[in-house]
Design a protein around this motif. Structure first.
Motif, mmCIF file in Angstrom:
data_model
loop_
_atom_site.group_PDB
_atom_site.id
_atom_site.type_symbol
_atom_site.label_atom_id
_atom_site.label_comp_id
_atom_site.label_asym_id
_atom_site.label_seq_id
_atom_site.Cartn_x
_atom_site.Cartn_y
_atom_site.Cartn_z
ATOM 1 N N ARG A 160 0.831 -1.197 0.000
ATOM 2 C CA ARG A 160 0.000 0.000 0.000
ATOM 3 C C ARG A 160 0.866 1.248 0.000
ATOM 4 O O ARG A 160 0.560 2.234 -0.657
ATOM 5 N N GLN A 161 1.994 1.192 0.736
ATOM 6 C CA GLN A 161 2.875 2.356 0.785
ATOM 7 C C GLN A 161 3.469 2.651 -0.582
ATOM 8 O O GLN A 161 3.619 3.812 -0.955
ATOM 9 N N VAL A 162 3.807 1.601 -1.322
ATOM 10 C CA VAL A 162 4.374 1.813 -2.673
ATOM 11 C C VAL A 162 3.331 2.480 -3.560
ATOM 12 O O VAL A 162 3.614 3.443 -4.280
ATOM 13 N N VAL A 163 2.102 1.962 -3.499
ATOM 14 C CA VAL A 163 1.029 2.538 -4.321
ATOM 15 C C VAL A 163 0.800 3.993 -3.937
ATOM 16 O O VAL A 163 0.635 4.861 -4.794
ATOM 17 N N THR A 164 0.791 4.261 -2.626
ATOM 18 C CA THR A 164 0.597 5.638 -2.169
ATOM 19 C C THR A 164 1.713 6.539 -2.666
ATOM 20 O O THR A 164 1.466 7.659 -3.102
ATOM 21 N N ALA A 165 2.942 6.038 -2.634
ATOM 22 C CA ALA A 165 4.074 6.854 -3.085
ATOM 23 C C ALA A 165 3.934 7.178 -4.571
ATOM 24 O O ALA A 165 4.179 8.309 -4.997
#
Lengths: 313, 574
Positions: A138-143
């Protein structure tokens, strides 16, 4: 354009089996029809998922360096190949996760690398043969969303690598694929905060790829997936469909690279905000304090004796 | 002057049978000349009584006396004395120290007259004394003492010792006098009158103080070592009650290292000017101007719990000038507004000006391209803005426990004056409610009531926000159980807290839960220091504690890490 100068003849096409070649050339013909001379594809994802391998598979040469055992170098790489007037630009990027956290430096480097380029298609790569999704995904997608805006997901595809995979316990392959892709698509929707109306009904396409030399081949010698599809033309076809799907490509200008300036947001409203605070907060509070003072109960000695003047009857 | 007459009329014989005694309360204002012993002729007397003014004896006590009379058939000396004692007792109990029943009137007429000297104030005198008791010319201007005296202590009112003690409290709060005494005495010139003398001893107007202190600084390995003892010192001066109008000028210069004072020098100069609207105006507005500097470590540039390497600290040095007007509505509620001019410099741990925070790379190296510390990008910002604060505080103590409500609103309005023309509106609203859960009898030695505390704090900023002004989450006054800034720094924050306080024997035991959230606005601080230093952006905590005198001992669990720790703190959280 810089890309044009660096692009070379797409000789790698010739090493594909003839069946694949003809399919590819047919797909590429679509671009000529639509009078489009170039396409830029951005490949992103965590480290070690198969981004560089996928790029090499499509290009047909070892254009991008594959780092199997250690983290990739920090630099994004642009691979450009032309064929009969059409140029394909694929940008391979370093993995976004480093040491258990999103590597902001990598994100910034990628943004800087893409300055003044336009992204037509985003390939978000992850492995098929992994069972769990976690907060890192999720953090990668958010970034990615914070860097390029959530519109990029309208021009994206989910690429699942290591597709020649036998699910454990005899689970049905298609069932496994759909479960895995659903889990990842859910993460993408959550991380990018996509609402139903953002996607305009169509969802992000899922493409399966198998980059290893062990990939099974069909009678025409094409690399195939366990369900028999020849995946290289399928990948290019899906990319083409996305580039013509009507959504706007993402142009990476200076403003995008530097990020929306949060200091400017709402600045014009400041006089209004201050007026609102004064009229609806400050003045009523002062009035409330004054009425508290008036309502305060006075001691008996004060109330009883109001002075000789008023005591005259 | 000075006698009031309480007249009880009672038809002693016969009327009782016919359906009730009628009581006529007549009030007489006596003329100056006498002690009205002489009842005189009935008509004369009645005229006198008609001109009288009411006495302070309330209707309830008068009715009590009526009942006492009704029960008796004869009005004898013993009954009259009993009524007289009752009247005296009421006046004494209610603070009228000079009130006394002088006379019982004639028993021959149908009326019974009680003459009461209430103790009317004829004169109010304010005198200044020196330490030896001699009357001196005071420096303080009399009107500022006079406005602190309740109306009831002025001529035309009856002397009440409770009013006198309120006057002492009010005058004491001026902070100008080392001794305040109120002496009421009988007025020889006016029979029954009282002169109130207020004797004041002024405190020293000027004072200067030099103090030194040793501060123990951690040396190698964290243990204090001889080479690291640092002598600090401060010089302070005060010039109070300038012009006799309670204006004051104060200054202090402090250094924590006398051996090289420029390392950490802080100064503060204040000028306070009360009675801005004039001494005779009941409004109490105070003008204050101060010139200050201070230096603090910025909690915006600190790491989260998962940051193994210590984050290089950034200190924020502010030098500035503040000019504001405060209007005190009550002892607790006030409204302050004014202008602030500041120059802010951000420095690293070597006191070098630092325009960016330092960031630790995943590879272990240190990069200097961390989040920008200032708006101008140079490490030095200059800014001018309006600041206003309204505090509405209706809290009071019930047997030692705080009960009531408090609302605070503060706003910093940028004017576009300064480095990069900053325009912003930074605002905070704090609501605290202390709800008494059970009714208790008020009185000394009585138990405290159980109290539920509900607290909310919202902070937001629209416009230019430099990192050093970002709101910080975590800390003993933000979310307990986390260190200051451990949860992150953001543009908008919301902190919520609840605490239940239960009295146990003679202390207080409490349980609390708190939550702090950045509302997603961590990324809206330029450079996103929350993410760069690996902080979460939100967190909750809960725990228990016990109050031991001035100290609170509490055990707080931080929900993000799941670990708890024991803390000892001074003062109140809310």
């Amino acid at each position: 354009m810089a890309a044009l100068q660096m692009s070379r003849e797409w000789i790698g096409i010739q090493q594909f089996p003839p069946a694949t070649q003809s399919k590819l050339l047919e797909i590429l013909g679509k671009y000529k029809e639509e009078d489009v001379s170039s396409l830029t594809v951005l490949v992103m994802g965590k480290g070690g998922v198969g981004k560089s391998s996928t790029v090499n598979s499509v290009i047909g040469e070892r254009a991008a360096a594959v780092s199997t055992f250690q983290s990739e170098g920090l630099r994004p790489t642009l691979v450009s190949r032309s064929r009969s007037g059409f140029t394909l630009n694929i940008i391979d990027t370093p993995g976004l996760i480093e040491g258990g956290y999103v590597n902001d430096q990598a994100v910034n480097l990628i943004k800087g690398f893409l300055l003044n380029k336009t992204i037509d298609v985003l390939l978000y790569v992850d492995r098929l043969d992994v069972y769990r999704v976690d907060d890192l995904d999720r953090q990668v997608v958010t970034a990615i969303t914070e860097a390029f805006g959530k519109e990029i997901w309208m021009k994206s595809a989910l690429v699942l690598s290591h597709a020649q995979f036998s699910p454990p316990d005899g689970l049905n392959y298609d069932l496994f694929v759909s479960r895995r892709s659903d889990a990842l698509l859910k993460v993408i929707r959550a991380g990018a905060q996509l609402k139903k109306q953002d996607m305009q009904g169509s969802s992000i396409p899922v493409i399966l790829v198998e980059n290893s030399g062990r990939c099974h081949k069909n009678e025409s010698d094409e690399k195939i997936l366990p369900d028999g599809t020849s995946w290289i033309p399928n990948l290019v076809k899906t990319i083409t469909e996305i580039s013509f799907n009507g959504s706007k490509p993402i142009h990476v200008d200076k403003k995008l690279v530097e990020g929306r300036n949060p200091n400017e947001r709402g600045k014009r409203l400041i006089p209004l905000i201050f007026a609102f605070q004064y009229l609806l907060l400050m003045k009523p509070l002062v009035r409330a304090i004054k009425s508290d003072v008036a309502k305060e109960s006075k001691p008996a000695w004060e109330l009883r004796d109001s002075g000789s003047a008023s005591r005259r009857t | 002057m000075g006698t009031s007459v309480v007249v009880v009329e009672a038809e002693v014989v016969g009327m009782v049978i016919f359906g009730g005694i009628c009581f006529l309360w007549l009030f007489q204002r006596p003329s100056r000349t006498r002690n009205s012993h002489r009842i005189g002729i009935l008509t004369d007397y009645k005229r006198r009584i008609e001109k009288a003014r009411p006495c302070l004896l309330p209707g309830t006590v008068q009715r009590e006396m009526m009942l006492m009379l009704r029960d008796e058939r004869r009005v004898g000396a013993r009954l009259l004395r009993k009524i007289g004692d009752r009247v005296n007792r009421w006046y004494q109990e209610n603070g009228y120290a000079f009130a006394q029943v002088m006379n019982f009137g004639s028993l021959n007429s149908k009326e019974v007259v009680f003459e009461v000297v209430e103790g009317d104030i004829t004169k109010l005198v304010i005198q200044f004394h020196d330490k030896l008791g001699n009357v001196v010319e005071g420096n303080t201007q009399v009107p500022i003492v006079h406005r602190e005296i309740p109306k009831q202590l002025r001529p035309g009112h009856v002397l009440n010792m409770k009013a006198a003690s309120q006057a002492v409290k009010n005058i004491h709060s001026l902070g100008l006098f080392s001794n305040i005494e109120i002496y009421p005495r009988l007025d020889e010139k006016n029979e029954g009158g009282v002169i109130v003398e207020i004797k004041l001893t002024e405190a020293d107007q000027k004072s200067a103080e030099v103090s030194t202190e040793w501060s123990i600084v951690p040396g190698r390995g964290g243990y204090p070592s001889l080479a690291s003892f640092q002598p600090g010192g401060s010089v302070a001066f005060e010039h109070r009650n300038i012009c006799g109008l309670n204006r004051s000028l104060m200054g202090s210069v402090t250094t924590s290292n006398l051996l090289s004072p420029e390392d950490d020098l802080s100064f503060k100069f204040d000028y306070v000017h009360p009675y801005l609207d004039g001494v005779y105006n009941p409004r109490n507005r105070i003008f204050k101007m101060s010139f200050f500097n201070n230096s603090k470590l910025s909690p915006v540039f600190t790491g989260g719990p998962s940051c193994e390497e210590a984050v290089p600290p950034i200190s924020v040095d502010r030098v500035g000038l503040k000019a504001n007007i405060t209007e005190n509505f009550t002892r607790q509620s006030k409204f302050t507004y004014g202008l602030v001019l500041e120059e802010i410099t951000t420095r690293d741990e070597n006191s070098q000006i630092s325009a960016n925070g330092l960031r630790i790379l995943p590879s272990g190296g240190i990069s200097v391209d961390g989040p920008p510390t200032t708006l101008s990008g140079t490490g030095i910002d200059r800014v001018a803005f309006l600041q206003a604060n309204i505090t509405r505080d209706n809290t009071k103590f019930v047997n030692g426990a705080i009960v009531g409500e408090r609302t605070i609103f503060q706003v910093d309005q940028g004017l576009g004056i300064g480095s990069k023309f900053p325009l912003f509106n930074r605002h905070q609203l704090t609501l605290t409610r202390f709800i008494q859960l059970k009714h208790v009898e008020e009185g000394s030695g009585r138990p405290q009531p159980p109290v539920l505390v509900l607290h909310g704090h919202y902070g937001g900023c629209v416009g230019d926000l430099p990192s050093y002004d970002a709101f910080v989450l975590g800390g003993p006054y933000s979310v307990r159980g986390y260190t200051m800034g451990e949860l992150g720094a953001a543009r908008n924050i919301l902190e919520l807290g609840a605490e239940v306080r239960i009295p146990v024997k003679n202390t207080q035991v409490y349980a609390f839960a708190e939550h702090g959230n950045d509302l997603g606005s961590s990324k809206d601080v330029k450079g996103n220091p929350t993410a760069v230093y690996r902080r979460v952006g939100h967190g909750s905590s809960y725990g228990l504690g016990v109050k031991l005198g001035q100290v609170r001992a509490e055990y707080a669990v931080d929900h993000n890490g799941g670990t708890g720790a024991l803390f000892l703190r001074f003062g109140e959280r809310y």
